[in-house]
Design a protein around this motif. Sequence first.
Motif, PDB file in Angstrom:
ATOM      1  N   ASN A   1       0.787  -1.269   0.137  1.00 60.13           N
ATOM      2  CA  ASN A   1      -0.058   0.182   0.139  1.00 60.13           C
ATOM      3  C   ASN A   1       0.831   1.184  -0.108  1.00 60.13           C
ATOM      4  O   ASN A   1       1.865   1.259   0.765  1.00 60.13           O
ATOM      5  CB  ASN A   1      -0.888  -0.018   1.224  1.00 60.13           C
TER       6      ASN A   1
ATOM      7  N   PHE B   1       0.138   4.347   0.982  1.00 57.83           N
ATOM      8  CA  PHE B   1      -0.292   5.197   1.571  1.00 57.83           C
ATOM      9  C   PHE B   1       0.682   6.341   2.187  1.00 57.83           C
ATOM     10  O   PHE B   1       1.768   6.121   2.595  1.00 57.83           O
ATOM     11  CB  PHE B   1      -1.010   4.733   2.825  1.00 57.83           C
ATOM     12  N   THR B   2       0.225   7.851   2.060  1.00 58.17           N
ATOM     13  CA  THR B   2       1.013   8.804   2.438  1.00 58.17           C
ATOM     14  C   THR B   2       0.050   9.611   3.236  1.00 58.17           C
ATOM     15  O   THR B   2      -1.289   9.405   3.191  1.00 58.17           O
ATOM     16  CB  THR B   2       1.448   9.561   1.298  1.00 58.17           C
TER      17      THR B   2
ATOM     18  N   ARG C   1      -3.077  11.275   0.696  1.00 57.54           N
ATOM     19  CA  ARG C   1      -3.213  10.627  -0.447  1.00 57.54           C
ATOM     20  C   ARG C   1      -3.557  11.165  -1.768  1.00 57.54           C
ATOM     21  O   ARG C   1      -4.281  12.237  -1.811  1.00 57.54           O
ATOM     22  CB  ARG C   1      -4.215   9.549  -0.119  1.00 57.54           C
TER      23      ARG C   1
ATOM     24  N   VAL D   1       1.446   8.776  -6.713  1.00 60.36           N
ATOM     25  CA  VAL D   1       2.026   9.261  -5.227  1.00 60.36           C
ATOM     26  C   VAL D   1       3.055  10.189  -5.215  1.00 60.36           C
ATOM     27  O   VAL D   1       3.281  11.056  -4.524  1.00 60.36           O
ATOM     28  CB  VAL D   1       2.679   7.957  -4.769  1.00 60.36           C
TER      29      VAL D   1
ATOM     30  N   LYS E   1      -6.748   7.405  -3.266  1.00 59.75           N
ATOM     31  CA  LYS E   1      -8.197   7.862  -2.963  1.00 59.75           C
ATOM     32  C   LYS E   1      -8.831   8.055  -4.330  1.00 59.75           C
ATOM     33  O   LYS E   1      -8.146   8.612  -4.998  1.00 59.75           O
ATOM     34  CB  LYS E   1      -8.385   9.132  -2.225  1.00 59.75           C
TER      35      LYS E   1
ATOM     36  N   GLY F   1      -3.391   2.678  -2.124  1.00 58.74           N
ATOM     37  CA  GLY F   1      -3.358   3.913  -1.249  1.00 58.74           C
ATOM     38  C   GLY F   1      -3.675   5.081  -2.010  1.00 58.74           C
ATOM     39  O   GLY F   1      -3.621   6.056  -1.604  1.00 58.74           O
TER      40      GLY F   1
END
Length: 460
Positions: A3, A5-6, A9, A456, A39, A37
């Motif tokens: 994933n 994810f940050t 996102r 990302v 949205k 990750g």
Amino acid sequence: MENKFTAKRPHCVVLAYPAQGHINPLLEFSKLLQHKGIKVTFVTTRSFCKNLHKQLPHSIPLETISDGYDNGGIKEADSPKAYYERFREVGTQDLCELIHNHKLGDDEVDCVVYDSFLIWVLDVAKRFGIVGVSFLTQNVGVNSIYYHVNKGMLKVPLLEKEEIWLPGLPSLAPCEMPSFLYEYGYELDVLDVVVGQFSNIENADWILCNTFYELHQEVADCMTKILPKLRTIGPTILYKSLNINNGIEDEQDYGFAQFKSEECTKWLDDQPKGSVVFVSFGTMVALDEEQIEEIAYGLRDSGSPYLWVVRDSEQYKLPKDFAKKSEKGMVVSWCHQIKVLSHEAIGCFVTHCGWNSTMEALSLGVPLIAVPQWSDQTTNAKFIEDVWKNGVRAPIDEKRNVRGEALKKSIWEMMNSEKGREIKNNAIKWRNLAVMAVHKGGSSENNIEEFVDNLVGLKS
């Protein structure tokens, strides 16, 4: 799958053309993006959503825009051309408002993935300075054909005995090309859409194609030289069906469902392994009464158990002496196609060769009997029989119908002959390659991972 994810996102709007065969692959792709990750907000038209019995997975927000025909969609329009023009006008305004509202709400949209039929979405993306991604829902070979027509390198109408050679593709007769190119004058509005999807595609930031590289290596390589931003990202199919546990929440149903009941699971459980002929012609094709009668008698006389999907609106065309349920067969108005194709009782699939059905069968190792009707289906059938060799095309008569005797022979060949065994072995080979493609993001270079990393990077 990791994933990405940050803290903040990336936010991707996915806009689907309002038809089942276009929505399902984009929905499955949306699930994958979310798992990685990103949205996701899924968007389609109000008219399509009004007829749904099942909504999106609860984890993916759904928003709608107008196509200008909120009550009936394209059926409400005077012509396909009128529909597309109105959708462009009204949809542009609504999509701009949707993106603007997300920005005001501190939920800024970073990317729009749009069905390639909706070329006007790219102009909206450029207006807001966000990433615009064209998503091609058909196979890359068919897309190559339409691209060459759009650029004037392939002239239509095709001549009756013309032999067509395009880079990376096998030799094609006119009748093996998409139907709009050789039945010239038929559905010209639709021809404008499928060819027009390439009118501005070079300006997209990414071009994603719903196929996997091993299926189309030569033509994929040729198209990537022409369109360097093109990536194969398929198969977009329910991962649970491939026995892949990637952590994505599997929903009870695949994609959107416009029908409620499912009647056939217990019946399939009672059938011997590999014995059942599954028959379905998708959600759009309407066979004439003569063709339905021929299919009915071909199935009845084949000696194999069969499960046949005939929409409620088409069942009046069934012969009066043909039982909808018997010891040997069953007619249903709808079934969960992925579940059926995954069932061990299925021996072969009689199909119209729509791309989603073709990809599902390829990915699940089910051999095919091709009965194409229109659009890209004739070209898909060519690949099935002559390139991938995971099926046969049922012979047609002078009316382009498959006679009952011809279908009976095709079923016997698939289920009982040495050729049928070779086809089944090829089908299993393609299933294994499809599973590998899922693990590699659509290609050996992991194209999905590359795309996600790029999104990302927008937030880093």
